[in-house]
Scaffold this active site. Structure first.
Site, short mmCIF file in Angstrom:
data_model
loop_
_atom_site.label_atom_id
_atom_site.label_comp_id
_atom_site.label_asym_id
_atom_site.label_seq_id
_atom_site.Cartn_x
_atom_site.Cartn_y
_atom_site.Cartn_z
N HIS A 62 1.75 -3.38 -4.76
CA HIS A 62 0.86 -2.25 -4.57
C HIS A 62 0.45 -2.19 -3.11
O HIS A 62 0.69 -3.13 -2.36
CB HIS A 62 -0.36 -2.34 -5.49
N GLY A 63 -0.16 -1.11 -2.70
CA GLY A 63 -0.52 -0.91 -1.30
C GLY A 63 -1.76 -1.67 -0.88
O GLY A 63 -2.53 -2.15 -1.71
#
Length: 145
Positions: A62-63
């Protein structure tokens, strides 16, 4: 928009390394309209800071925090990639399930909590790794969420 669509469950993927796994998950999130293209670089940035390998054969790319700024994340969503042969996420950690996530307005915390609940049971993990069709995996997520 559904957080998980059946067509975002990829069965029997063959991924050679962590970078490829993160890129693939990111591309699926982009193609599904959850995020814009820049999110992939933010996912890669997260891996440089800290591996998203969570244990129990699970990685959740995920970011980084700044991915929640602006309109990088359009809608909350997840993509699920089954990698029966596993993919190396460093330090001898093999991920057999790679789940790319994007959470709009801090929904990522709820998404992560649901994934953690599902993967805390060894039986669920084994069933998803050996599943033969996306419906089996979809059912695990929709029953628990």
């Amino acid at each position: 928009m559904d957080i998980l669509k059946k067509e975002n469950i990829i069965m029997g993927a063959k991924l050679t390394n962590q970078d490829e796994a993160v890129e693939y998950a990111g591309k699926l999130l982009v193609d599904s309209g959850y995020v814009d293209e820049s999110y992939i670089d933010l996912m890669k940035e997260r891996e440089k800071v800290m591996s998203t390998y969570m244990g129990n054969g699970l990685a959740i790319p995920h970011g980084v925090a700044k991915s929640r700024e602006g309109n990088v994340i359009k809608n909350s969503g997840i993509v699920v990639i089954q990698v029966p042969e596993g993919v190396d996420f460093g330090n001898g950690n093999k991920a057999y399930m790679v789940i790319g996530i994007a959470g709009k307005d801090n929904q990522h915390l709820d998404i992560l909590a649901n994934i953690a609940t599902i993967f805390s049971e060894e039986k669920n993990v084994e069933e998803m790794i050996s599943a033969k069709d996306a419906g089996e995996i979809y059912k695990k997520f929709t029953q628990s969420v």
